[in-house]
Design an enzyme around this catalytic site. Sequence first.
Site, mmCIF file in Angstrom:
data_model
loop_
_atom_site.group_PDB
_atom_site.id
_atom_site.type_symbol
_atom_site.label_atom_id
_atom_site.label_comp_id
_atom_site.label_asym_id
_atom_site.label_seq_id
_atom_site.Cartn_x
_atom_site.Cartn_y
_atom_site.Cartn_z
ATOM 1 N N TYR A 102 0.948 -1.181 -0.185
ATOM 2 C CA TYR A 102 0.156 0.032 0.016
ATOM 3 C C TYR A 102 0.834 1.359 0.052
ATOM 4 C CZ TYR A 102 -4.783 -1.185 0.258
ATOM 5 O OH TYR A 102 -6.173 -1.483 0.175
ATOM 6 N N GLU B 34 -0.541 4.677 -0.335
ATOM 7 C CA GLU B 34 -1.415 5.960 -0.569
ATOM 8 C C GLU B 34 -0.802 7.337 -0.305
ATOM 9 O OE1 GLU B 34 -4.028 3.626 1.728
ATOM 10 O OE2 GLU B 34 -5.695 4.144 0.734
ATOM 11 N N ASP C 92 -7.403 13.885 -24.782
ATOM 12 C CA ASP C 92 -7.204 12.353 -24.369
ATOM 13 C C ASP C 92 -6.619 11.928 -25.687
ATOM 14 O OD1 ASP C 92 -7.675 9.829 -23.928
ATOM 15 O OD2 ASP C 92 -9.971 10.071 -23.960
ATOM 16 N N THR D 228 -3.647 6.396 -21.994
ATOM 17 C CA THR D 228 -3.539 5.318 -21.459
ATOM 18 C C THR D 228 -2.113 4.887 -21.595
ATOM 19 O OG1 THR D 228 -4.257 4.309 -23.412
ATOM 20 C CG2 THR D 228 -5.955 4.459 -21.602
ATOM 21 N N LYS E 26 -1.944 0.968 -24.612
ATOM 22 C CA LYS E 26 -2.342 0.909 -26.007
ATOM 23 C C LYS E 26 -1.116 0.932 -26.965
ATOM 24 C CE LYS E 26 -7.152 2.293 -25.325
ATOM 25 N NZ LYS E 26 -7.538 3.039 -24.046
ATOM 26 N N ARG F 56 -1.849 -1.965 -17.980
ATOM 27 C CA ARG F 56 -3.257 -1.260 -18.041
ATOM 28 C C ARG F 56 -3.011 -0.093 -16.960
ATOM 29 N NH1 ARG F 56 -5.501 -4.539 -21.397
ATOM 30 N NH2 ARG F 56 -7.483 -3.050 -21.408
HETATM 31 N N1 DSN Z 1 -11.757 0.506 -24.540
HETATM 32 C C1 DSN Z 1 -11.013 1.629 -25.195
HETATM 33 C C2 DSN Z 1 -10.979 1.286 -26.629
HETATM 34 O O1 DSN Z 1 -11.186 0.157 -27.221
HETATM 35 O O2 DSN Z 1 -10.781 2.205 -27.499
HETATM 36 C C3 DSN Z 1 -11.447 2.763 -24.757
HETATM 37 O O3 DSN Z 1 -11.796 2.771 -23.531
#
Ligand code: DSN
Length: 422
Positions: free
Chosen positions: A55, A57, A202, A229, A232, A238
């Site tokens: 933990y 925090e 974003d 993110t 990706k 993740r």
């Molecule tokens: N699930 C993601 C995507 O596939 O673009 C976005 O949240």
Amino acid sequence: MDLHRQLLAANDPEIAAAITGEEQRQRDGIELIPSENYTYPEVLAALGTVLTNKYSEGYPGRRYYGGQHFTDRIEDIARERARALFRAEHANVQPLSGSAMNQAAYLACLQPGDTVLAMDLSHGGHLTHGAPVSHMGRLFNFVRYKTQHNRQGAIDYDGLMEMARETRPKLVLCGFSSYPRELDYAAFRRIADSVGALAMADIAHIGGLVAAGVLRNPLDDGFDIVTTTVHKSLRGPRAGLILCRQTLAAAIDASVFPGLQGGPHMHTIAATAVTLRKASEPAFRDYGRQVLANAQALAQALVGAGVSLVTGGTDNHLLVLNTIDSFGLDGRRAETVLDEIGITANKQVVPDDPRLPLRPSGLRIGTPAATTRGMREDDMRAIAAWMVQALRHPDDAALLVRLAEEVRTFCRRFPLPGVAAA
Ligand code: DSN
């Protein structure tokens, strides 16, 4: 098999078998979901460590639990690498994933009821950009802008300026999860300035391409907040990142913790740090270039075969096919047919889709994962040919079996990162 996997197999064979099955699925198929990728073996190693026991925090030097010598070091390194890679004044590396990072960003700078300008979901925006089914859509007043179908999906920036003057947003948001074109960040910045709003981008999908320097970085155009993110196009675990101006740093940090989240996932933050180091190496720039080149090759092959693409093509890593216009199949059926031959894609609404999201008119595909496996332009042309054959003859079982075998054979040439060959 390593010791951890041997222990898992011995003590929980059901779960071990499902993980092995998923490895096989990933190895034997072509992954075209544009938001997915294969992460590095080093990232898998960092994720499976004792850091998950801890933990932490708070933030480095200001934690609510003892024993933070190593976790502080890890989070400091991750923050510094994120700042350097994206040329950001401040980075928060704790968001658990994409939705949490956007929620934390909104809650840092908006009051309930405030107006936000954001892209319409069916035109490429994301659920967290104010879709009525999301909590954010209920909490804030999202006003949605659309793209222009007859101008290759371009955004009407003059119209958007007008919309901003009428609606007086506190935040002008750009970014997407299914828009295949580049954005004019300087124009968004001007629109935000014209009404005294913050500008937020974003870049969840394209974070890796921005890091690689092959797509433009909105921070270079003076954006206040950028979210991405890590799992990706960045090829990491993740997780989410929030990058912002120093003047917003305290508000963003307080919004992530204690505002929205509890203990950060330190094993993921370590894996994020590993990812950011990889993304700063020259090889990652080559990767970014190849992702774009592969998307161009895939788009040209599909268009050449008469497939209708939303906006007519792509400037980034993703493509949206109108499967109703191209094959007379809805996106769900198209997704299922491709699944049968080992190509994974996802159904997708098209702009102002008359159909429902679970049976939409389109399909979304992209090249980050295939590129990670080493596939190049010729391979994209082969993939396009398999897709078109299957989607033109969805009821020809013998053909689908033959194509599935061809896909499996093809995939043997491209090892899965971090997974031993079968
Ligand atoms: N699930 C993601 C995507 O596939 O673009 C976005 O949240």
